[in-house]
Scaffold this motif. Structure first.
Motif, PDB file in Angstrom:
ATOM      1  N   ARG A 103       0.824  -1.203   0.000  1.00 33.36           N
ATOM      2  CA  ARG A 103       0.000   0.000   0.000  1.00 33.36           C
ATOM      3  C   ARG A 103       0.860   1.255   0.000  1.00 33.36           C
ATOM      4  NH1 ARG A 103      -2.630   1.828   4.879  1.00 33.36           N
ATOM      5  NH2 ARG A 103      -3.717   3.646   4.085  1.00 33.36           N
ATOM      6  N   THR A 138      -1.136  -0.931  -7.407  1.00 36.59           N
ATOM      7  CA  THR A 138      -2.528  -1.256  -7.092  1.00 36.59           C
ATOM      8  C   THR A 138      -2.535  -2.512  -6.237  1.00 36.59           C
ATOM      9  OG1 THR A 138      -3.406  -0.207  -9.082  1.00 36.59           O
ATOM     10  CG2 THR A 138      -4.727  -1.985  -8.106  1.00 36.59           C
ATOM     11  N   ILE A 149      -4.883  -5.589  -4.297  1.00 28.24           N
ATOM     12  CA  ILE A 149      -6.169  -6.297  -4.291  1.00 28.24           C
ATOM     13  C   ILE A 149      -6.133  -7.421  -3.264  1.00 28.24           C
ATOM     14  CG2 ILE A 149      -7.817  -7.613  -5.691  1.00 28.24           C
ATOM     15  CD1 ILE A 149      -6.560  -6.331  -8.170  1.00 28.24           C
ATOM     16  N   ALA A 203     -10.958 -11.072 -11.117  1.00 26.61           N
ATOM     17  CA  ALA A 203      -9.879 -10.105 -10.921  1.00 26.61           C
ATOM     18  C   ALA A 203      -8.757 -10.287 -11.936  1.00 26.61           C
ATOM     19  CB  ALA A 203      -9.328 -10.209  -9.503  1.00 26.61           C
ATOM     20  N   HIS A 219      -5.712  -3.424 -16.569  1.00 26.74           N
ATOM     21  CA  HIS A 219      -5.171  -2.243 -15.892  1.00 26.74           C
ATOM     22  C   HIS A 219      -3.723  -2.024 -16.310  1.00 26.74           C
ATOM     23  CE1 HIS A 219      -4.301   0.638 -12.708  1.00 26.74           C
ATOM     24  NE2 HIS A 219      -3.225  -0.072 -12.426  1.00 26.74           N
ATOM     25  N   VAL A 242       0.415  -4.382 -10.335  1.00 27.25           N
ATOM     26  CA  VAL A 242      -0.668  -4.798  -9.440  1.00 27.25           C
ATOM     27  C   VAL A 242      -0.133  -5.879  -8.503  1.00 27.25           C
ATOM     28  CG1 VAL A 242      -2.984  -5.792  -9.255  1.00 27.25           C
ATOM     29  CG2 VAL A 242      -2.419  -4.324 -11.201  1.00 27.25           C
ATOM     30  N   MET A 268      -1.761  -8.724  -5.957  1.00 25.22           N
ATOM     31  CA  MET A 268      -2.983  -9.388  -5.508  1.00 25.22           C
ATOM     32  C   MET A 268      -2.642 -10.509  -4.538  1.00 25.22           C
ATOM     33  SD  MET A 268      -6.110 -11.291  -7.585  1.00 25.22           S
ATOM     34  CE  MET A 268      -5.182 -12.773  -8.028  1.00 25.22           C
ATOM     35  N   LEU A 291     -12.348  -3.189 -10.331  1.00 27.81           N
ATOM     36  CA  LEU A 291     -11.134  -2.659  -9.733  1.00 27.81           C
ATOM     37  C   LEU A 291     -11.403  -1.280  -9.128  1.00 27.81           C
ATOM     38  CD1 LEU A 291      -8.131  -3.462  -9.440  1.00 27.81           C
ATOM     39  CD2 LEU A 291      -7.682  -2.069 -11.464  1.00 27.81           C
ATOM     40  N   GLY A 292     -11.050  -1.124  -7.849  1.00 28.59           N
ATOM     41  CA  GLY A 292     -11.221   0.158  -7.180  1.00 28.59           C
ATOM     42  C   GLY A 292     -12.590   0.394  -6.583  1.00 28.59           C
ATOM     43  N   SER A 325     -12.274  -7.182   3.832  1.00 34.48           N
ATOM     44  CA  SER A 325     -11.624  -7.590   2.590  1.00 34.48           C
ATOM     45  C   SER A 325     -11.190  -9.044   2.711  1.00 34.48           C
ATOM     46  CB  SER A 325     -10.404  -6.704   2.295  1.00 34.48           C
ATOM     47  OG  SER A 325      -9.378  -6.925   3.253  1.00 34.48           O
ATOM     48  N   THR A 384     -10.370  -3.859  -3.236  1.00 32.32           N
ATOM     49  CA  THR A 384      -9.231  -3.056  -3.658  1.00 32.32           C
ATOM     50  C   THR A 384      -8.784  -2.185  -2.494  1.00 32.32           C
ATOM     51  OG1 THR A 384     -10.191  -2.970  -5.894  1.00 32.32           O
ATOM     52  CG2 THR A 384      -8.326  -1.527  -5.437  1.00 32.32           C
TER      53      THR A 384
END
Length: 339
Positions: free
Chosen positions: A156, A162, A164, A175, A182, A186, A188, A208-209, A225, A253
């Motif tokens: 983060r 990004t 996830i 996803a 995207h 990313v 995930m 996404l988002g 989450s 996300t």
């Protein structure tokens, strides 16, 4: 006294002490619906349409479900050996040549061992690399060496990344093409093997988002989450027996955070907001939500369910989830004590 997962022994003071007798790796409850290798199968389907997709791993293809891709596309699969730094450096170079690499390892190895390589060669260069990492949070019983309790906080904080945290097999399947569409790096969290299937009951579609309200309720709002969305949904059903009506806002996300949806859901007066995450209470979804609410000047009654700021024990997952307060029963008990 022994049960399926636990052994009662006597400590030095003569008091019973709970230990564990097995390393249970599955997060699926007995009888729960599951789907096999949703990540690997979704990547195969995507690669049939997109010839730029390649798969890469650090000797963990079998344990991240990338072996499914390797079998279907052996000429687009790269096994880099036990060298995560090399893995991510090579992925950056492959992305620079116009390919879209999906790179797998365990979350601990990406977040700790190869963090600088991801930071410098992928994130800073804004390379189109998709990182999918197994054993996130407390989904392994093998102790601190394999428990990535802080991965969301680390990624983060990384610019251009990004992040996830999917809930189940359906979300992972959805996803994968969203990650590929995207432009940019990313990260995930990856659930592997026989992955529970729950979100299809709610007509869910991953975006996404975007956060999604899965169910509404006037007394409690779970903001959750990953695995803890599954647990929050189970807890919400159990709490109905105590006439506690619980809503569940799923936030897959973590970055970029759907601040608008979170603030709107938390504005509703008179209900307790409980952020639930399979991650340390430091730097993850809970602190992100709290910060968003403070900036929006929204101040609900607020509680946080997450892993403690400590190195976690090894053992069977059911025992560990109870011990650290992220099992369904532990969540229900906590919510009733807060009301």
């Amino acid at each position: 006294m022994k049960t399926a997962n636990n052994t009662m022994t006597t400590g030095s003071a003569g008091k019973p002490r709970l230990t564990t007798s097995a390393m249970i790796a599955s997060i699926a409850a007995e009888g729960q619906r599951t789907k096999p290798a949703p990540f690997g199968n979704a990547l195969v389907e995507l690669a049939r349409e997109r010839h730029d997709i390649v798969g890469m791993t650090a000797d963990l293809g079998k344990y991240t479900d990338l072996h499914v891709f390797a079998k279907e596309f052996p000429d687009r699969y790269y096994q880099m050996g036990m060298a995560e730094q090399l893995l991510f450096g090579a992925a950056s170079g492959i992305a620079a040549e116009g390919f879209t690499p999906f790179v797998t390892t365990y979350a601990v190895f990406a977040a700790r061992r190869a963090y600088d390589f991801i930071h410098q060669t992928i994130a800073e260069e804004d390379r189109n690399v998709k990182i999918a990492c197994a054993l996130p949070g407390l989904t392994s019983g093998y102790g601190p060496s394999h428990q990535a309790a802080e991965d969301l906080a680390l990624f983060r904080a990384m610019p251009n990344m990004t992040v996830i945290d999917p809930c189940d097999a359906l979300e992972i399947e959805q996803a994968v093409p969203a990650m590929a569409s995207h432009q940019g790096p990313v990260y995930m969290r990856l659930l592997r093997g026989q992955v529970p299937l729950v979100l299809d009951e709610y007509g869910y579609k991953f975006e996404l988002g975007k956060a999604k309200l899965l169910r509404d309720g006037a007394d409690v709002l779970f903001v959750s989450s990953g695995l803890l969305t599954m647990r929050a949904l189970e807890a919400a059903r159990q709490l109905e027996a105590d006439k506690i009506r619980a809503a569940v806002l799923h936030v897959p996300t973590i970055k970029p955070l759907d601040t608008e949806a979170i603030v709107e859901a938390c504005r509703k007066p008179g209900r307790l907001v409980v952020v639930a995450e399979n991650h340390t209470v430091i730097g993850g979804l809970g602190e992100a939500v709290a910060s968003a609410l403070m900036r929006a000047r929204v101040h609900p009654a607020f509680q946080h369910i997450g892993l403690p700021d400590e190195f976690l024990a090894a053992g069977a997952l059911p025992t560990l989830h109870d011990r650290y307060g992220i099992s369904t029963e532990a969540i229900c008990t906590a919510v009733k004590s807060w009301r």
